[in-house]
Design an enzyme around this catalytic site. Sequence first.
Site, mmCIF file in Angstrom:
data_model
loop_
_atom_site.group_PDB
_atom_site.id
_atom_site.type_symbol
_atom_site.label_atom_id
_atom_site.label_comp_id
_atom_site.label_asym_id
_atom_site.label_seq_id
_atom_site.Cartn_x
_atom_site.Cartn_y
_atom_site.Cartn_z
ATOM 1 C CG HIS A 224 -1.666 -1.403 1.238
ATOM 2 N ND1 HIS A 224 -2.575 -1.841 0.310
ATOM 3 C CD2 HIS A 224 -1.501 -2.420 2.122
ATOM 4 C CE1 HIS A 224 -2.964 -3.070 0.621
ATOM 5 N NE2 HIS A 224 -2.319 -3.451 1.702
ATOM 6 C CD GLU B 148 -1.935 -3.996 4.814
ATOM 7 O OE1 GLU B 148 -1.358 -4.905 4.187
ATOM 8 O OE2 GLU B 148 -3.123 -3.690 4.630
ATOM 9 C CG HIS C 238 0.654 -6.960 1.946
ATOM 10 N ND1 HIS C 238 -0.336 -6.131 1.483
ATOM 11 C CD2 HIS C 238 1.556 -7.060 0.947
ATOM 12 C CE1 HIS C 238 -0.061 -5.742 0.251
ATOM 13 N NE2 HIS C 238 1.097 -6.298 -0.092
ATOM 14 C CD GLU D 268 -1.761 -10.317 3.924
ATOM 15 O OE1 GLU D 268 -1.598 -9.522 4.867
ATOM 16 O OE2 GLU D 268 -2.448 -10.057 2.922
#
Length: 282
Positions: A77, A115, A170, A246
Amino acid sequence: MGLVLAIGLTLFAACGVDTAAPPAGNPSAPGTTTVFTTLPQPSPSSSAAPPSSSAPVPPPATQQPKTGKVVVLDPGHNGGNASKPGEINKQVPAGRGKTKPCNTTGTSTNSGYSEHAFTWDVSQRIAQALTAKGIRVVLTRQNDTGVGPCVNERAAIGNDAQADAVVSIHADGSNSAGAHGFHVAYPAPPLNAQQGEPSVKLATVLRDGIRAGGFPTSTYLGSNGLAPRADLGGLNLSTRPSALVECGNMRNADEAAAMSSEEGRQQYAAVIAKAIEDYLAR
């Protein structure tokens, strides 16, 4: 992750939501990269500041001779994504004949720690550790205030760098009861040779290293900490060994506390950096 303060790349826009944008007056142009030739210090994020920690960032280690290895780190992101919905929602190639939004905003803890801030901080710490070992590190974004890059541009950065490993960082945002733990995604079925055995090996070494560092595998996604995926654009478009970590569930209280603390982020970074080193040594 159940918790033992843990660790956690947007090449693949995999988490809950995903959106990013550049800082005012210093926009990050899509496709540009940051190459660490010196040891960086983690930068503060533009989002909610995490709780302070008594654990300082370790001082830069003595840099080792160049190894000839190249690692591309992809912090998921970006901090400016939410301010540019038109840019991040445009459709871009995502592999396997599909298109996806350029990027997303990502998720956050219930208290508002984002995040994108987490992935940026952890990626800088990983870069510092790897650079100190003589490994050339390229980041897919230059700051935590820009927009994007799009998932296809992030994949291209890894491909163009001829990276020995591409690792996307992530964190997830599941509201499912009891959902916690990390998992590592890899492209499947493979579309090229590098998406086959090399990417499976990278994902497996990352999984093994993070688990050995005390972090539990996911209770709600993947199997035994691994998740073959055909829907992640960054993985689909990669021609290099690639995987997406993740790090845990930001909606889980224990994992949120770890990710929001400097000490927790350093632990995530240390474990991931060591796993990447282990992979490169094989």
